[in-house]
Design a protein around this motif. Structure first.
Motif, PDB file in Angstrom:
ATOM      1  N   ALA A 168      -9.101  -5.624  -1.348  1.00  0.00           N
ATOM      2  CA  ALA A 168      -9.598  -4.389  -0.720  1.00  0.00           C
ATOM      3  C   ALA A 168      -9.617  -4.527   0.799  1.00  0.00           C
ATOM      4  O   ALA A 168      -9.178  -3.622   1.521  1.00  0.00           O
ATOM      5  CB  ALA A 168     -10.981  -4.023  -1.253  1.00  0.00           C
TER       6      ALA A 168
ATOM      7  N   VAL B  16       0.894  -1.157   0.000  1.00  0.00           N
ATOM      8  CA  VAL B  16       0.000   0.000   0.000  1.00  0.00           C
ATOM      9  C   VAL B  16       0.936   1.211   0.000  1.00  0.00           C
ATOM     10  O   VAL B  16       1.540   1.554   1.009  1.00  0.00           O
ATOM     11  CB  VAL B  16      -0.958  -0.038   1.205  1.00  0.00           C
ATOM     12  CG1 VAL B  16      -1.902   1.142   1.172  1.00  0.00           C
ATOM     13  CG2 VAL B  16      -1.748  -1.352   1.206  1.00  0.00           C
TER      14      VAL B  16
ATOM     15  N   GLU C 128     -10.679   5.852  -8.465  1.00  0.00           N
ATOM     16  CA  GLU C 128      -9.278   6.114  -8.154  1.00  0.00           C
ATOM     17  C   GLU C 128      -8.869   7.493  -8.652  1.00  0.00           C
ATOM     18  O   GLU C 128      -8.089   8.192  -7.999  1.00  0.00           O
ATOM     19  CB  GLU C 128      -8.363   5.045  -8.763  1.00  0.00           C
ATOM     20  CG  GLU C 128      -8.433   3.712  -8.052  1.00  0.00           C
ATOM     21  CD  GLU C 128      -9.674   2.921  -8.422  1.00  0.00           C
ATOM     22  OE1 GLU C 128     -10.007   2.837  -9.619  1.00  0.00           O
ATOM     23  OE2 GLU C 128     -10.327   2.399  -7.505  1.00  0.00           O
TER      24      GLU C 128
ATOM     25  N   ILE D 177     -12.214   6.876   5.659  1.00  0.00           N
ATOM     26  CA  ILE D 177     -11.455   6.208   4.615  1.00  0.00           C
ATOM     27  C   ILE D 177     -12.317   6.014   3.369  1.00  0.00           C
ATOM     28  O   ILE D 177     -13.547   6.031   3.430  1.00  0.00           O
ATOM     29  CB  ILE D 177     -10.906   4.843   5.089  1.00  0.00           C
ATOM     30  CG1 ILE D 177     -12.003   3.953   5.724  1.00  0.00           C
ATOM     31  CG2 ILE D 177      -9.792   5.039   6.094  1.00  0.00           C
ATOM     32  CD1 ILE D 177     -12.761   3.134   4.750  1.00  0.00           C
TER      33      ILE D 177
ATOM     34  N   ALA E 180      -6.016  -4.450   2.098  1.00  0.00           N
ATOM     35  CA  ALA E 180      -5.483  -3.085   2.087  1.00  0.00           C
ATOM     36  C   ALA E 180      -6.127  -2.252   3.195  1.00  0.00           C
ATOM     37  O   ALA E 180      -5.440  -1.479   3.874  1.00  0.00           O
ATOM     38  CB  ALA E 180      -5.717  -2.434   0.731  1.00  0.00           C
ATOM     39  N   LEU E 181      -7.423  -2.410   3.388  1.00  0.00           N
ATOM     40  CA  LEU E 181      -8.109  -1.652   4.430  1.00  0.00           C
ATOM     41  C   LEU E 181      -7.596  -2.044   5.813  1.00  0.00           C
ATOM     42  O   LEU E 181      -7.381  -1.171   6.666  1.00  0.00           O
ATOM     43  CB  LEU E 181      -9.625  -1.839   4.319  1.00  0.00           C
ATOM     44  CG  LEU E 181     -10.475  -1.060   5.319  1.00  0.00           C
ATOM     45  CD1 LEU E 181     -10.126   0.431   5.324  1.00  0.00           C
ATOM     46  CD2 LEU E 181     -11.954  -1.272   5.023  1.00  0.00           C
TER      47      LEU E 181
ATOM     48  N   ILE F  56      -6.586   3.664  -2.071  1.00  0.00           N
ATOM     49  CA  ILE F  56      -7.183   3.717  -0.745  1.00  0.00           C
ATOM     50  C   ILE F  56      -6.610   4.942  -0.058  1.00  0.00           C
ATOM     51  O   ILE F  56      -5.505   5.379  -0.389  1.00  0.00           O
ATOM     52  CB  ILE F  56      -6.888   2.424   0.057  1.00  0.00           C
ATOM     53  CG1 ILE F  56      -7.718   2.352   1.334  1.00  0.00           C
ATOM     54  CG2 ILE F  56      -5.403   2.260   0.321  1.00  0.00           C
ATOM     55  CD1 ILE F  56      -7.719   0.954   1.976  1.00  0.00           C
TER      56      ILE F  56
ATOM     57  N   TYR G 283     -11.857   3.763  -0.666  1.00  0.00           N
ATOM     58  CA  TYR G 283     -11.033   2.824  -1.410  1.00  0.00           C
ATOM     59  C   TYR G 283     -11.753   2.397  -2.671  1.00  0.00           C
ATOM     60  O   TYR G 283     -12.964   2.588  -2.820  1.00  0.00           O
ATOM     61  CB  TYR G 283     -10.700   1.583  -0.564  1.00  0.00           C
ATOM     62  CG  TYR G 283     -11.929   0.934   0.028  1.00  0.00           C
ATOM     63  CD1 TYR G 283     -12.668   0.013  -0.695  1.00  0.00           C
ATOM     64  CD2 TYR G 283     -12.379   1.294   1.291  1.00  0.00           C
ATOM     65  CE1 TYR G 283     -13.818  -0.544  -0.168  1.00  0.00           C
ATOM     66  CE2 TYR G 283     -13.516   0.743   1.825  1.00  0.00           C
ATOM     67  CZ  TYR G 283     -14.229  -0.175   1.090  1.00  0.00           C
ATOM     68  OH  TYR G 283     -15.381  -0.717   1.610  1.00  0.00           O
TER      69      TYR G 283
ATOM     70  N   TYR H   6      -3.170   6.543  -1.046  1.00  0.00           N
ATOM     71  CA  TYR H   6      -2.254   5.431  -1.266  1.00  0.00           C
ATOM     72  C   TYR H   6      -2.695   4.657  -2.508  1.00  0.00           C
ATOM     73  O   TYR H   6      -3.878   4.592  -2.816  1.00  0.00           O
ATOM     74  CB  TYR H   6      -2.277   4.474  -0.073  1.00  0.00           C
ATOM     75  CG  TYR H   6      -1.774   5.087   1.209  1.00  0.00           C
ATOM     76  CD1 TYR H   6      -0.506   4.800   1.687  1.00  0.00           C
ATOM     77  CD2 TYR H   6      -2.574   5.953   1.948  1.00  0.00           C
ATOM     78  CE1 TYR H   6      -0.041   5.361   2.874  1.00  0.00           C
ATOM     79  CE2 TYR H   6      -2.125   6.519   3.133  1.00  0.00           C
ATOM     80  CZ  TYR H   6      -0.853   6.223   3.586  1.00  0.00           C
ATOM     81  OH  TYR H   6      -0.400   6.789   4.752  1.00  0.00           O
ATOM     82  N   GLU H   7      -1.736   4.052  -3.177  1.00  0.00           N
ATOM     83  CA  GLU H   7      -2.037   3.181  -4.301  1.00  0.00           C
ATOM     84  C   GLU H   7      -1.877   1.750  -3.824  1.00  0.00           C
ATOM     85  O   GLU H   7      -0.907   1.423  -3.124  1.00  0.00           O
ATOM     86  CB  GLU H   7      -1.070   3.474  -5.446  1.00  0.00           C
ATOM     87  CG  GLU H   7      -1.428   2.810  -6.752  1.00  0.00           C
ATOM     88  CD  GLU H   7      -0.591   3.359  -7.886  1.00  0.00           C
ATOM     89  OE1 GLU H   7      -1.162   4.011  -8.782  1.00  0.00           O
ATOM     90  OE2 GLU H   7       0.648   3.144  -7.877  1.00  0.00           O
ATOM     91  N   ILE H   8      -2.816   0.895  -4.173  1.00  0.00           N
ATOM     92  CA  ILE H   8      -2.764  -0.519  -3.809  1.00  0.00           C
ATOM     93  C   ILE H   8      -2.040  -1.246  -4.938  1.00  0.00           C
ATOM     94  O   ILE H   8      -2.485  -1.225  -6.084  1.00  0.00           O
ATOM     95  CB  ILE H   8      -4.166  -1.105  -3.605  1.00  0.00           C
ATOM     96  CG1 ILE H   8      -4.932  -0.324  -2.538  1.00  0.00           C
ATOM     97  CG2 ILE H   8      -4.074  -2.591  -3.252  1.00  0.00           C
ATOM     98  CD1 ILE H   8      -6.419  -0.676  -2.468  1.00  0.00           C
TER      99      ILE H   8
ATOM    100  N   SER I 299     -18.675  -3.609  -1.152  1.00  0.00           N
ATOM    101  CA  SER I 299     -17.976  -2.657  -0.289  1.00  0.00           C
ATOM    102  C   SER I 299     -18.384  -2.849   1.168  1.00  0.00           C
ATOM    103  O   SER I 299     -17.548  -2.732   2.079  1.00  0.00           O
ATOM    104  CB  SER I 299     -18.252  -1.225  -0.726  1.00  0.00           C
ATOM    105  OG  SER I 299     -17.477  -0.320   0.026  1.00  0.00           O
TER     106      SER I 299
END
Length: 163
Positions: free
Chosen positions: A107, A11, A42, A93, A110-111, A79, A95, A65-67, A137
């Motif tokens: 997802a 991340v 994004e 947050i 990353a979360l 995210i 994402y 941030y980029e996943i 989600s």
């Protein structure tokens, strides 16, 4: 700032230059992106990040941030925080993942990494929301430990108390 690492993901804290490329959907010569990345979500997140950069400088650690997949570095989503903690010590947050990366648990993974990062920074509450019809989600937030706290006409709201 270093990448937040999980078993399968890096991340990566966005830079302004990276965010500009995401907004323009211009992968550049040294960037590895999933074929359907970035999606509009994004790009919206990258625009929010750039607005924060213009207002306060680099907003990290409470930025975007980029996943990326650890194996190969392929960018598959984004995210981030919608800003620094508020007076209650809460952050919000958001994402999103490229369609091709969905359904693999990325997802939620990353979360969870972002939630643990927030915990390490002294954040007291992590909040998120999604529309009533966005069941994937909702599942991501539940898998990351957030619990549903309320609904309104448009959204389902989730929260995790960290301390």
């Amino acid at each position: 700032m270093n990448d937040l690492l999980t078993d399968r993901l890096a991340v990566h804290p966005l830079t302004a230059g990276e965010a500009e490329r995401v907004v323009a959907a211009d992968r550049g010569p040294d960037t590895a992106w999933a074929p359907d990345y970035p999606a509009e979500g994004e790009r919206t997140g990258a625009r929010m990040f750039l607005k924060a950069c213009a207002a306060v400088g680099d907003p990290h650690p409470f930025g975007g941030y980029e996943i990326r997949l650890r194996a190969g570095g392929l960018a598959i989503g984004g995210i981030g925080f919608h800003g620094p903690p508020d007076a209650e010590g809460a952050v919000e947050i958001g994402y999103g993942l490229a369609e091709s990366a969905r359904g693999h648990g990325y997802a939620a993974e990353a979360l969870r990494a972002v939630v643990e990062h927030a915990r390490s920074l002294g954040v007291r509450h992590v909040r998120g929301n999604t529309t009533h019809d966005n069941v994937p989600s909702q599942r991501v937030m539940l898998a990351a430990g957030l619990v549903q706290v309320r609904t309104d006409e448009e959204l389902v709201h989730y929260e995790l108390t960290l301390s």
